[in-house]
Design an enzyme around this catalytic site. Structure first.
Site, PDB file in Angstrom:
ATOM      1  N   CYS A  14       6.058   6.156   1.845  1.00  0.00           N
ATOM      2  CA  CYS A  14       5.573   5.212   0.827  1.00  0.00           C
ATOM      3  C   CYS A  14       5.172   3.860   1.432  1.00  0.00           C
ATOM      4  O   CYS A  14       4.422   3.119   0.818  1.00  0.00           O
ATOM      5  CB  CYS A  14       6.634   5.025  -0.256  1.00  0.00           C
ATOM      6  SG  CYS A  14       8.174   4.275   0.323  1.00  0.00           S
ATOM      7  N   ASP A  48      11.529   7.784   4.212  1.00  0.00           N
ATOM      8  CA  ASP A  48      11.473   6.388   3.765  1.00  0.00           C
ATOM      9  C   ASP A  48      12.436   5.593   4.649  1.00  0.00           C
ATOM     10  O   ASP A  48      13.216   6.184   5.423  1.00  0.00           O
ATOM     11  CB  ASP A  48      11.884   6.319   2.278  1.00  0.00           C
ATOM     12  CG  ASP A  48      11.691   4.948   1.642  1.00  0.00           C
ATOM     13  OD1 ASP A  48      11.007   4.077   2.247  1.00  0.00           O
ATOM     14  OD2 ASP A  48      12.228   4.727   0.532  1.00  0.00           O
ATOM     15  N   ARG A  70       9.424  -4.616 -11.409  1.00  0.00           N
ATOM     16  CA  ARG A  70      10.152  -4.163 -10.206  1.00  0.00           C
ATOM     17  C   ARG A  70      11.444  -4.964 -10.149  1.00  0.00           C
ATOM     18  O   ARG A  70      11.425  -6.193 -10.036  1.00  0.00           O
ATOM     19  CB  ARG A  70       9.322  -4.396  -8.946  1.00  0.00           C
ATOM     20  CG  ARG A  70      10.151  -4.266  -7.680  1.00  0.00           C
ATOM     21  CD  ARG A  70       9.338  -4.234  -6.413  1.00  0.00           C
ATOM     22  NE  ARG A  70       8.652  -2.966  -6.264  1.00  0.00           N
ATOM     23  CZ  ARG A  70       8.078  -2.542  -5.131  1.00  0.00           C
ATOM     24  NH1 ARG A  70       8.117  -3.303  -4.052  1.00  0.00           N
ATOM     25  NH2 ARG A  70       7.484  -1.377  -5.077  1.00  0.00           N
ATOM     26  N   ARG A  92      -2.029   4.850  -4.889  1.00  0.00           N
ATOM     27  CA  ARG A  92      -1.274   4.002  -5.837  1.00  0.00           C
ATOM     28  C   ARG A  92      -2.251   3.365  -6.820  1.00  0.00           C
ATOM     29  O   ARG A  92      -2.011   3.326  -8.027  1.00  0.00           O
ATOM     30  CB  ARG A  92      -0.510   2.895  -5.091  1.00  0.00           C
ATOM     31  CG  ARG A  92       0.646   3.346  -4.235  1.00  0.00           C
ATOM     32  CD  ARG A  92       1.827   3.844  -5.047  1.00  0.00           C
ATOM     33  NE  ARG A  92       2.358   2.874  -5.977  1.00  0.00           N
ATOM     34  CZ  ARG A  92       3.240   1.919  -5.678  1.00  0.00           C
ATOM     35  NH1 ARG A  92       3.707   1.816  -4.449  1.00  0.00           N
ATOM     36  NH2 ARG A  92       3.696   1.085  -6.606  1.00  0.00           N
ATOM     37  N   GLN A 141       5.173   5.556  -7.233  1.00  0.00           N
ATOM     38  CA  GLN A 141       4.954   5.993  -5.863  1.00  0.00           C
ATOM     39  C   GLN A 141       4.878   7.514  -5.778  1.00  0.00           C
ATOM     40  O   GLN A 141       4.024   8.071  -5.083  1.00  0.00           O
ATOM     41  CB  GLN A 141       6.082   5.485  -4.963  1.00  0.00           C
ATOM     42  CG  GLN A 141       5.883   5.856  -3.513  1.00  0.00           C
ATOM     43  CD  GLN A 141       4.687   5.172  -2.874  1.00  0.00           C
ATOM     44  OE1 GLN A 141       4.584   3.949  -2.913  1.00  0.00           O
ATOM     45  NE2 GLN A 141       3.765   5.946  -2.305  1.00  0.00           N
ATOM     46  N   HIS A 149      11.411   5.332  -8.305  1.00  0.00           N
ATOM     47  CA  HIS A 149      10.111   4.723  -7.961  1.00  0.00           C
ATOM     48  C   HIS A 149       9.001   5.671  -8.443  1.00  0.00           C
ATOM     49  O   HIS A 149       8.290   6.288  -7.648  1.00  0.00           O
ATOM     50  CB  HIS A 149      10.036   4.509  -6.451  1.00  0.00           C
ATOM     51  CG  HIS A 149       8.950   3.570  -6.009  1.00  0.00           C
ATOM     52  ND1 HIS A 149       8.106   2.921  -6.888  1.00  0.00           N
ATOM     53  CD2 HIS A 149       8.576   3.160  -4.763  1.00  0.00           C
ATOM     54  CE1 HIS A 149       7.263   2.158  -6.203  1.00  0.00           C
ATOM     55  NE2 HIS A 149       7.527   2.291  -4.919  1.00  0.00           N
TER      56      HIS A 149
HETATM   57  N1  NVA Z   1      13.267   2.733  -0.823  1.00  0.00           N
HETATM   58  C1  NVA Z   1      12.452   1.572  -0.569  1.00  0.00           C
HETATM   59  C2  NVA Z   1      11.062   1.778  -1.100  1.00  0.00           C
HETATM   60  C3  NVA Z   1      10.138   0.622  -0.857  1.00  0.00           C
HETATM   61  C4  NVA Z   1       8.779   0.833  -1.435  1.00  0.00           C
HETATM   62  C5  NVA Z   1      13.099   0.361  -1.202  1.00  0.00           C
HETATM   63  O1  NVA Z   1      13.601   0.469  -2.332  1.00  0.00           O
HETATM   64  O2  NVA Z   1      13.110  -0.698  -0.575  1.00  0.00           O
HETATM   65  N1   CP Z   2       5.428   1.558  -1.487  1.00  0.00           N
HETATM   66  C1   CP Z   2       5.609   0.411  -2.149  1.00  0.00           C
HETATM   67  O1   CP Z   2       6.086   0.379  -3.292  1.00  0.00           O
HETATM   68  O2   CP Z   2       5.195  -0.682  -1.473  1.00  0.00           O
HETATM   69  P1   CP Z   2       5.455  -2.204  -1.828  1.00  0.00           P
HETATM   70  O3   CP Z   2       6.933  -2.455  -1.691  1.00  0.00           O
HETATM   71  O4   CP Z   2       4.640  -2.962  -0.817  1.00  0.00           O
HETATM   72  O5   CP Z   2       4.999  -2.468  -3.238  1.00  0.00           O
END
Ligand code: NVA
Ligand code: CP
Length: 308
Positions: free
Chosen positions: A259, A219, A99, A287, A129, A126
């Site tokens: 998500c 989101d 990540r 997930r 997800q 992502h």
């Molecule tokens: N769009 C959000 C998703 C978090 C799971 C982010 O990138 O922070």
């Molecule tokens: N939805 C998701 O990716 O959650 P986290 O940021 O908690 O991993």
């Protein structure tokens, strides 16, 4: 050739549906030891609750072991080249979940690693997800019916929106995206989808996007790394909250997905996310199961067509 999961448009339709079906089978309580003796390295340059826990638990359930490596506690955070990190980790572990910010770093990691690399979120995409989201849609409407669905994305044209577009390319469902001007999805992702004839529409009108939708999803307005823009984004997105009035425009049996983490009173009203149409906790649970399917396929060599 090793199997990576960097973006969803790299999957064939059969692979995509195979992952969802294998995820469903693994959710039914089976724990085949597909990762016996294997180790997954989890690299995090951003925060996580679900991704961290679901990958670690999933690896354990399949007989393997996971190592958490936060960028700030490792040499990655001190600037060690991605290519060196990839080659070194490949000597220790059997798979890498990452990540981070730049999609290009995930691509470079995969190019330089001899083990599978799984994208656990970048600024651009992502994929894990959206696999979980589509598994949740499959539980509601049937995996075979996914191509008939209309899915409405409301809000920021962010990493989630881009991965929804990539999924629409492969699975051929209708995707309607409502976002304010200036916050559209990635141009390249959208253009590639349209070039393949994907049924993806972008509008500024939230009610047009959700009209007749089977799934309504949104989101946060400011993603990780955009904290400085939060105030400006609150103003830009104020008409993009999923409320009960918005849900009433969708199909009567429509479901709501997010998500998580969510901000009640911003992108979604509390009575929607905590209401009867919400499937957000099934989505979070999925997930775990769909990522076990991904690891079984990428790391365990499980053939999707036979396994599901
Ligand atoms: N769009 C959000 C998703 C978090 C799971 C982010 O990138 O922070
Ligand atoms: N939805 C998701 O990716 O959650 P986290 O940021 O908690 O991993």
């Amino acid at each position: 050739m090793k199997r990576d999961l960097l973006t969803l448009d790299s999957l064939s339709e059969a692979e995509f549906l195979g992952l969802l079906r294998l995820g469903e089978r693994l959710k039914r309580g089976e724990h085949p030891r597909y990762l016996e003796g294997q180790t997954l390295a989890m690299l995090f340059a951003k925060a996580s609750t679900r991704t961290r826990v679901s990958f670690e638990v999933g690896t354990f359930q399949l007989g393997g072991h996971a190592i958490n490596l936060a960028a700030r506690d490792s040499q990655i955070g001190r600037g060690e080249p991605v290519s060196d990190t990839a080659q070194v980790l490949s000597r220790y572990v059997n798979g890498i979940m990452v990540r981070t910010y730049k999609q290009a770093d995930v691509v470079a990691l995969a190019e330089n690693a001899s083990v599978p690399v799984i994208n656990g979120l970048t600024d651009l995409t992502h994929p894990c997800q959206i696999l979980a989201d589509l598994m949740t849609c499959g539980e509601e409407f049937g995996v075979d019916a996914l191509e008939n669905l209309t899915i409405a994305w409301v809000g920021d044209g962010n990493n989630m929106a881009n991965s929804w577009i990539n999924a629409a390319r492969v699975l051929k469902f209708t995707l309607k995206i409502a976002c304010p001007t200036g916050y559209e999805p990635d141009e390249g992702v959208l253009a590639a989808a349209h070039a393949e004839g994907a049924d993806v529409h972008v509008t500024q009108n939230i009610l047009d996007a959700v009209a007749g939708a089977d799934v309504v999803t949104t989101d946060v307005w400011a993603s990780m790394g955009q904290e400085d823009e939060a105030l400006a984004r609150q103003a830009a997105f104020e008409d993009f909250q999923v409320t009960t009035r918005v849900m009433e425009r969708a199909q009567p049996g429509a479901i709501f997905l997010h998500c998580l983490p969510a901000h009640r009173g911003e992108e979604v009203a509390a009575d929607v996310i905590d209401g009867p149409q919400s499937r957000v906790f099934d989505e979070a649970e999925n997930r775990l199961h769909v990522q076990k399917a991904v690891m079984a396929w990428c790391m365990g060599g499980v053939p999707l067509t036979d396994a599901s």
